[in-house]
Design a protein around this motif. Structure first.
Motif, PDB file in Angstrom:
ATOM      1  N   ARG A   1       0.806  -1.219   0.000  1.00 20.61           N
ATOM      2  CA  ARG A   1       0.000   0.000   0.000  1.00 20.61           C
ATOM      3  C   ARG A   1       0.841   1.272   0.000  1.00 20.61           C
ATOM      4  N   ASN A   2       2.002   1.237   0.626  1.00 29.02           N
ATOM      5  CA  ASN A   2       2.726   2.476   0.897  1.00 29.02           C
ATOM      6  C   ASN A   2       4.039   2.635   0.142  1.00 29.02           C
ATOM      7  N   SER A   3       4.471   1.651  -0.606  1.00 28.84           N
ATOM      8  CA  SER A   3       5.753   1.747  -1.297  1.00 28.84           C
ATOM      9  C   SER A   3       5.616   2.500  -2.612  1.00 28.84           C
ATOM     10  N   THR A   4       6.674   3.204  -2.975  1.00 30.59           N
ATOM     11  CA  THR A   4       6.773   3.911  -4.247  1.00 30.59           C
ATOM     12  C   THR A   4       8.065   3.491  -4.934  1.00 30.59           C
ATOM     13  N   ARG A   5       8.327   4.070  -6.084  1.00 31.87           N
ATOM     14  CA  ARG A   5       9.579   3.756  -6.782  1.00 31.87           C
ATOM     15  C   ARG A   5      10.790   4.122  -5.928  1.00 31.87           C
ATOM     16  N   ARG A   6      10.625   5.094  -5.079  1.00 30.03           N
ATOM     17  CA  ARG A   6      11.744   5.561  -4.247  1.00 30.03           C
ATOM     18  C   ARG A   6      11.883   4.771  -2.948  1.00 30.03           C
ATOM     19  N   SER A   7      11.086   3.747  -2.749  1.00 32.97           N
ATOM     20  CA  SER A   7      11.124   2.983  -1.496  1.00 32.97           C
ATOM     21  C   SER A   7      12.120   1.831  -1.586  1.00 32.97           C
ATOM     22  N   LEU A   8      12.609   1.425  -0.416  1.00 32.24           N
ATOM     23  CA  LEU A   8      13.451   0.234  -0.290  1.00 32.24           C
ATOM     24  C   LEU A   8      12.704  -0.761   0.572  1.00 32.24           C
ATOM     25  N   ILE A   9      12.473  -1.964   0.037  1.00 30.92           N
ATOM     26  CA  ILE A   9      11.711  -2.992   0.747  1.00 30.92           C
ATOM     27  C   ILE A   9      12.616  -4.185   0.997  1.00 30.92           C
ATOM     28  N   LEU A  10      12.676  -4.635   2.246  1.00 28.64           N
ATOM     29  CA  LEU A  10      13.499  -5.770   2.660  1.00 28.64           C
ATOM     30  C   LEU A  10      12.574  -6.890   3.124  1.00 28.64           C
ATOM     31  N   ILE A  11      12.628  -8.041   2.447  1.00 29.50           N
ATOM     32  CA  ILE A  11      11.741  -9.166   2.742  1.00 29.50           C
ATOM     33  C   ILE A  11      12.595 -10.389   3.054  1.00 29.50           C
ATOM     34  N   ASP A  12      12.486 -10.886   4.266  1.00 24.09           N
ATOM     35  CA  ASP A  12      13.292 -12.039   4.692  1.00 24.09           C
ATOM     36  C   ASP A  12      12.392 -13.260   4.866  1.00 24.09           C
ATOM     37  N   GLU A  13      12.413 -14.154   3.870  1.00 21.18           N
ATOM     38  CA  GLU A  13      11.728 -15.448   3.922  1.00 21.18           C
ATOM     39  C   GLU A  13      10.243 -15.316   4.246  1.00 21.18           C
TER      40      GLU A  13
ATOM     41  N   GLY B   1       6.225  -2.160 -13.088  1.00 22.42           N
ATOM     42  CA  GLY B   1       7.110  -1.640 -14.117  1.00 22.42           C
ATOM     43  C   GLY B   1       8.074  -0.604 -13.587  1.00 22.42           C
ATOM     44  N   GLU B   2       8.073   0.577 -14.210  1.00 25.58           N
ATOM     45  CA  GLU B   2       9.025   1.603 -13.826  1.00 25.58           C
ATOM     46  C   GLU B   2       8.732   2.166 -12.431  1.00 25.58           C
ATOM     47  N   ASN B   3       7.571   1.878 -11.869  1.00 28.95           N
ATOM     48  CA  ASN B   3       7.230   2.325 -10.509  1.00 28.95           C
ATOM     49  C   ASN B   3       7.521   1.266  -9.459  1.00 28.95           C
ATOM     50  N   CYS B   4       8.218   0.216  -9.857  1.00 32.64           N
ATOM     51  CA  CYS B   4       8.555  -0.856  -8.908  1.00 32.64           C
ATOM     52  C   CYS B   4       9.568  -0.343  -7.890  1.00 32.64           C
ATOM     53  N   PRO B   5       9.346  -0.567  -6.597  1.00 34.30           N
ATOM     54  CA  PRO B   5      10.342  -0.158  -5.593  1.00 34.30           C
ATOM     55  C   PRO B   5      11.573  -1.051  -5.664  1.00 34.30           C
ATOM     56  N   LYS B   6      12.605  -0.654  -4.960  1.00 35.45           N
ATOM     57  CA  LYS B   6      13.793  -1.498  -4.841  1.00 35.45           C
ATOM     58  C   LYS B   6      13.501  -2.565  -3.790  1.00 35.45           C
ATOM     59  N   VAL B   7      13.548  -3.842  -4.176  1.00 33.63           N
ATOM     60  CA  VAL B   7      13.148  -4.950  -3.309  1.00 33.63           C
ATOM     61  C   VAL B   7      14.318  -5.906  -3.143  1.00 33.63           C
ATOM     62  N   LEU B   8      14.715  -6.160  -1.903  1.00 35.44           N
ATOM     63  CA  LEU B   8      15.681  -7.203  -1.569  1.00 35.44           C
ATOM     64  C   LEU B   8      14.930  -8.288  -0.822  1.00 35.44           C
ATOM     65  N   SER B   9      14.957  -9.509  -1.341  1.00 42.55           N
ATOM     66  CA  SER B   9      14.202 -10.594  -0.720  1.00 42.55           C
ATOM     67  C   SER B   9      15.050 -11.844  -0.642  1.00 42.55           C
ATOM     68  N   THR B  10      14.817 -12.644   0.403  1.00 41.01           N
ATOM     69  CA  THR B  10      15.488 -13.934   0.555  1.00 41.01           C
ATOM     70  C   THR B  10      14.432 -15.028   0.640  1.00 41.01           C
ATOM     71  N   THR B  11      14.834 -16.242   0.271  1.00 36.30           N
ATOM     72  CA  THR B  11      13.885 -17.352   0.324  1.00 36.30           C
ATOM     73  C   THR B  11      14.624 -18.679   0.337  1.00 36.30           C
ATOM     74  N   HIS B  12      13.930 -19.710   0.839  1.00 38.29           N
ATOM     75  CA  HIS B  12      14.393 -21.095   0.742  1.00 38.29           C
ATOM     76  C   HIS B  12      13.469 -21.907  -0.162  1.00 38.29           C
ATOM     77  N   PHE B  13      12.542 -21.251  -0.840  1.00 40.03           N
ATOM     78  CA  PHE B  13      11.588 -21.961  -1.688  1.00 40.03           C
ATOM     79  C   PHE B  13      12.252 -22.311  -3.028  1.00 40.03           C
TER      80      PHE B  13
END
Length: 389
Positions: free
Chosen positions: A301-313, A338-350
């Motif tokens: 809901r709150n992320s923009t292109r300028r946001s950094l999102i950290l997702i751990d598993e 698309g071009e409005n996608c935030p910067k996303v760092l994610s980890t997973t074991h899937f």
């Protein structure tokens, strides 16, 4: 305020010389120190009571002599002590008055209470005087607090070899040999790692074959820049620390601090949103997975292109198949922007993501990275060595 004298009884003591009337009352009261009076009375009564005799003051009753209640005190006559007038008794203590107690009631009376009231009045006056300057004092306190923070950041930057980040208006995040500012203090050596969003990266790999080829054609601020970074690797290989250090470096840079890295170029970031740890509480009737999902919903809901999102598993707190689906849907939701996608760092074991090609293939915004592990043989035994890179 005399802090040395007031510490033991948790009361406030005004220093000598502040108020003349207060000093005179103290001089009179100290001249009749209760411990001195108790010793004088002890010399005039039987030894059975003198060792445990004490003198106390009650505001309504005046000065009293106290002795412990003894086993032979069972009748009215047994409470009689020569030179003392019986007053009353409790389960453990007997209270008396003597001629000297009556004299003290007349001469100094409620002096102890008067001294305490006088000190309270002086302290209240001090508070009233200081409160007139409260706006100025608050401003001074704020300036001192900011200065304290700046000095602490400067000292840490010099002591721990931080560098000055380059803050830019473009939507870019590039860190060379970044380090976690706390973890590196807890171990003998710390291996730095890079991160690159919005610039070409030699380490990114396409999702087409689960990590077989290098990602290319990534342009700065363009639609084909890396925006979603998927990180895999075994437990204890450093994935979570990597996510946290990237978030901390971006946060520290926006504070105006130097950062733990060899070099850092950081674009202005409007939010750092994390799904790293679920803090459970008995006050909230929510499962860990519910808390995780609410954190993800907030990111959507709150992320923009300028946001950094950290997702751990994300997704590990529910059924395996459901977790895989939710994790994939979350990444696809970001990619579809698309071009409005935030910067996303994610980890997973899937691993099903790669076995069944559940994520979009050859997507220019998506890159797969993995923590390297060296597998070799030592003394005829297979060994795994975490490289933390």
């Amino acid at each position: 305020i005399d802090f040395d004298s007031g510490g033991t009884d948790c009361n406030i003591v005004v220093k000598h010389g502040v108020d003349e009337d207060l000093d005179e009352m103290r001089h009179l009261y100290d001249g009749k120190a209760l411990s001195t009076v108790a010793r004088e009375i002890a010399e005039t009564i039987p030894d059975d009571f003198s060792d445990s005799l004490n003198v106390i003051y009650f505001p309504q009753l005046g000065y009293l002599i106290t002795v412990p209640l003894q086993s032979h005190m069972t009748s009215q006559e047994s409470f009689i002590i020569p030179g003392l007038d019986f007053q009353f008794c409790t389960q453990k203590t007997v209270f008396y008055k003597s001629e000297q107690m009556y004299q003290m009631d007349e001469s100094i009376g409620d002096l102890h209470s008067i001294i305490a009231d006088k000190e309270i009045a002086l302290i209240q006056g001090l508070q009233d005087s200081v409160s007139k300057y409260s706006p100025m004092l608050i401003d001074v306190s704020s300036v001192c607090a900011e200065l304290d923070c700046l000095l602490a950041l400067a000292e840490a930057a010099k002591k721990y070899d931080f560098v000055c980040p380059e803050m830019v208006d473009s939507d870019v995040l590039e860190i060379v040999e970044g380090r976690h500012p706390l973890y590196e203090q807890c171990m003998d050596s710390f291996i730095g790692n890079d991160v690159s969003f919005g610039t070409a990266s030699d380490n990114g790999t396409s999702m087409m074959d689960g990590g077989g080829s290098n990602a290319t054609n990534m342009s700065v601020d363009g639609e084909d820049s890396l925006r979603v970074m998927l990180l895999t690797g075994p437990n204890y290989s450093g994935k979570s620390v990597y996510l946290k250090q990237v978030g901390l470096i971006v946060f520290m840079a926006h504070l105006g601090s130097y950062v733990p890295a060899k070099r850092a170029t950081i674009g202005v970031t409007d939010r750092i949103i994390t799904r790293i740890q679920a803090v459970e509480s008995d006050s909230k009737i929510q499962s860990a997975f519910m808390i995780d999902s609410q954190q993800m919903a907030y990111a959507f809901r709150n992320s923009t292109r300028r946001s950094l999102i950290l997702i751990d598993e994300y997704g590990k707190g529910t059924l395996h198949a459901n977790g895989v689906g939710l994790f994939c849907a979350s990444l696809v939701n970001f990619l579809d922007r698309g071009e409005n996608c935030p910067k996303v760092l994610s980890t997973t074991h899937f691993h099903e993501l790669f076995v069944h090609n559940l994520l979009p293939q050859n997507h220019p915004l998506l890159g797969h990275f993995k923590m390297n592990v060296f597998q070799g043989t030592l003394e005829n035994e297979e060994r795994l060595t975490f490289l933390y890179r």
